[in-house]
Design an enzyme around this catalytic site. Sequence first.
Site, PDB file in Angstrom:
ATOM      1  N   ASP A  23       0.846  -1.192   0.000  1.00  0.00           N
ATOM      2  CA  ASP A  23       0.000   0.000   0.000  1.00  0.00           C
ATOM      3  C   ASP A  23       0.886   1.247   0.000  1.00  0.00           C
ATOM      4  OD1 ASP A  23      -1.871   2.098   0.637  1.00  0.00           O
ATOM      5  OD2 ASP A  23      -3.224   0.537   1.363  1.00  0.00           O
ATOM      6  N   SER A  67      -7.165   3.968  -1.418  1.00  0.00           N
ATOM      7  CA  SER A  67      -6.972   2.515  -1.421  1.00  0.00           C
ATOM      8  C   SER A  67      -8.260   1.737  -1.676  1.00  0.00           C
ATOM      9  CB  SER A  67      -6.376   2.046  -0.088  1.00  0.00           C
ATOM     10  OG  SER A  67      -5.112   2.624   0.075  1.00  0.00           O
ATOM     11  N   HIS A 100      -9.970  -2.912   6.634  1.00  0.00           N
ATOM     12  CA  HIS A 100      -9.426  -1.727   5.958  1.00  0.00           C
ATOM     13  C   HIS A 100      -9.582  -1.884   4.445  1.00  0.00           C
ATOM     14  CE1 HIS A 100      -6.191   1.474   5.580  1.00  0.00           C
ATOM     15  NE2 HIS A 100      -6.953   1.937   6.542  1.00  0.00           N
ATOM     16  N   THR A 148      -7.907  -2.167   1.518  1.00  0.00           N
ATOM     17  CA  THR A 148      -7.335  -3.169   0.600  1.00  0.00           C
ATOM     18  C   THR A 148      -7.915  -4.573   0.833  1.00  0.00           C
ATOM     19  OG1 THR A 148      -5.329  -1.866   0.438  1.00  0.00           O
ATOM     20  CG2 THR A 148      -5.187  -4.162  -0.290  1.00  0.00           C
ATOM     21  N   GLU A 195      -1.258  -7.998   1.858  1.00  0.00           N
ATOM     22  CA  GLU A 195      -1.002  -6.561   1.838  1.00  0.00           C
ATOM     23  C   GLU A 195       0.056  -6.154   2.859  1.00  0.00           C
ATOM     24  OE1 GLU A 195      -3.185  -2.237   2.246  1.00  0.00           O
ATOM     25  OE2 GLU A 195      -3.751  -3.807   3.627  1.00  0.00           O
ATOM     26  N   ASP A 211       2.159   2.702   3.554  1.00  0.00           N
ATOM     27  CA  ASP A 211       1.290   3.851   3.322  1.00  0.00           C
ATOM     28  C   ASP A 211       1.109   4.699   4.586  1.00  0.00           C
ATOM     29  OD1 ASP A 211      -1.068   5.129   1.691  1.00  0.00           O
ATOM     30  OD2 ASP A 211      -2.011   4.475   3.560  1.00  0.00           O
ATOM     31  N   HIS A 238       2.034   8.625   5.293  1.00  0.00           N
ATOM     32  CA  HIS A 238       1.042   9.643   5.697  1.00  0.00           C
ATOM     33  C   HIS A 238       1.535  10.450   6.897  1.00  0.00           C
ATOM     34  CE1 HIS A 238      -2.194   8.895   2.945  1.00  0.00           C
ATOM     35  NE2 HIS A 238      -2.327   7.626   3.290  1.00  0.00           N
ATOM     36  N   ASP A 285      -1.153   0.200  -4.796  1.00  0.00           N
ATOM     37  CA  ASP A 285      -2.430   0.796  -5.183  1.00  0.00           C
ATOM     38  C   ASP A 285      -2.255   2.204  -5.741  1.00  0.00           C
ATOM     39  OD1 ASP A 285      -1.601   1.439  -2.625  1.00  0.00           O
ATOM     40  OD2 ASP A 285      -3.513   1.000  -1.659  1.00  0.00           O
ATOM     41  N   HIS A 286      -1.310   2.954  -5.165  1.00  0.00           N
ATOM     42  CA  HIS A 286      -1.108   4.353  -5.581  1.00  0.00           C
ATOM     43  C   HIS A 286       0.250   4.794  -5.065  1.00  0.00           C
ATOM     44  CE1 HIS A 286      -1.770   5.104  -1.407  1.00  0.00           C
ATOM     45  NE2 HIS A 286      -2.904   4.412  -1.482  1.00  0.00           N
TER      46      HIS A 286
END
EC number: 3.1.3.1
Length: 553
Positions: free
Chosen positions: A84, A128, A189, A191, A354, A359, A363, A400-401
Amino acid sequence: MKTLKFFTFSVFFIAISKGEDDFHPKPLIEIAPHIELNDVDSRLRDLEGFNEYWNNKAQNYIADQLKSNLNTKKAKNLILFLGDGLSISTVAATRMYLGGEEVELDFEKFSHYGLAKTYCVDRQVSDSACTATAFLSGVKNNYRSLGLTANVLSNQCNFNDSDITYSMLKWAQDAGKATGIVTTTRITHATPAGAYAHSPHREWENNAAISSTCRNSNTSRIVDIAHQLIYNEEAQKFKVILGGGTRHFLNTTMQNEEGRAGERTDGRNLIDEWLQERNKIGKAKYFWHKQQLDELNVDDTDYLLGLFEHDHLMYRLDVVNARLQAQEPMLTDLTRAAIKMLKKEDNGFVLLVEGGRIDHAHHSNYARKSLDETAEFARAIELAKLMTNEEETLIVVTSDHSHVFTYAGYPLRKNDVLRTAGRGDDRMPYETLSYANGPGYDRTFDENGVRANMTEDDFSFRSRRYSAMVSLSSETHAGEDVGVYANGPWSHLFQGSYEQNVIPIAMAYAAKIGPYADIILESTTTQSMANGIYIMPVLLIFGLILSVFKILL
Ligand SMILES: *[C@@H]1O[C@H](CO)[C@@H](O)[C@H](O)[C@H]1NC(C)=O
Ligand SMILES: *[C@@H]1O[C@H](CO)[C@@H](O)[C@H](O)[C@H]1NC(C)=O
Ligand SMILES: *[C@@H]1O[C@H](CO)[C@@H](O)[C@H](O)[C@H]1NC(C)=O
Ligand SMILES: *[C@@H]1O[C@H](CO)[C@@H](O)[C@H](O)[C@H]1NC(C)=O
Ligand SMILES: [Zn+2]
């Protein structure tokens, strides 16, 4: 002496600045005190200072490419490893974290690479949830929405059956394969939920979290995500479910084994309900401690649910620091247990794993933690490759990003990637790793808006926030493409640049499962192996025509 020379040169350079190369000015490196410049330089030059070194390296790469036979066997097993927020800059910086610029993470040794475009139907930069829908069910949808098409808006209380999208784990179940999900985040969550849930909003993880409008509407068909993990058709068939997040399974009056109360307000204990339901059809076990995982007897377990935290699993660095290794499983532990559970199935399996906290660390602008989570993610992939046979197991690694995380400056080779790369025009040092936005802003600038100094001590702190240009309580995702790394049968399908929703369809194609399987089986007999890459678009168009035809009939 060397430092002095550099310094005088830099001063001279400022004097004549904006000269020969305005875009790549010599950075004002007063080499950071932790760099032994002479040492590094001469050692590298002994090896890399010769034509042969680079020529051999290039030739070895080409020889490997020529050797690689395309594997067009039907894949028995599929494993999707989802990092992630694993941007390409995160992959590159993790090489440094693990020892140097030349280090290859295990998945970088995979046979084929591509790039996936991550935008969603209503957003340039995705989250996500919409990306999980794309890379699990093959359909792009709206920001925050899970397992439903873009017809459904993120605050909508209702949807039609035709709006539901099903993940490739369901396609696998329909084909008689075993399935499982593993994550370091809450199991509800975005994902992991993309594998089994259908929810207009990703945050509706327990009954009390559903918006009051949808909770109070007579016609609402919204069910919270934790409940969906126990009762949805696809979730009922999962053989293994490992992650965190007991808070969404227990009522506020009930505690988990570690003494943490839940957040539900409907009086339900969904962990008990899961045990009751699955024990009707096999032997079900619930784990909350790493030791139970270590002692797992797969012959005596048909269904396994493990929830190891009230919320997300801890960052690996915090586990190590608090000496909780005996109690808190890491991603490699979860992956090992999941593959052991699924490998005993004759028809093969489909597993989603995952690495979810790469991720979260970004953040918070915790660059060190993000790289450490990536390193653990890479170890889990290496383990999965060792535990399976690459002739029959397709492993796809992707993200995912991206994140607004950069790896910048002109640091010297072997420079510690977690430290400074040089000085800005304000003569203050800046880090090699930094962010376009996030909470790190507070330590980037002082109260007068002047860039703050950095001390050597700062850098040993595992939760150090790296510099951020725009103040935001949570750093944002980014919109550029993410890497897709594939190994095993049909891995060559993943070459090129494509939409993210191609991923599960290509994986399903490799295993001959899912809505496209029949069409694909017919067509492959007339196609040569070398044309494999071009089959996909043709098949998709063929599929479309066929479904239009079906509707007309
Ligand atoms: C469900 O489908 C019907 C018929 O196509 C449509 O009128 C209705 O608006 C749809 N409902 C939702 C919630 O999308
Ligand atoms: C919703 O349910 C309540 C109580 O069951 C009822 O009084 C009300 O009329 C219903 N509203 C609608 C729009 O059906
Ligand atoms: C569940 O929690 C709610 C408050 O959130 C409480 O009113 C209710 O009594 C609890 N139910 C049970 C069975 O503990
Ligand atoms: C920044 O910090 C370093 C290390 O503590 C110190 O040597 C230097 O003088 C400081 N620079 C300024 C401008 O405060
Ligand atoms: Zn995120």
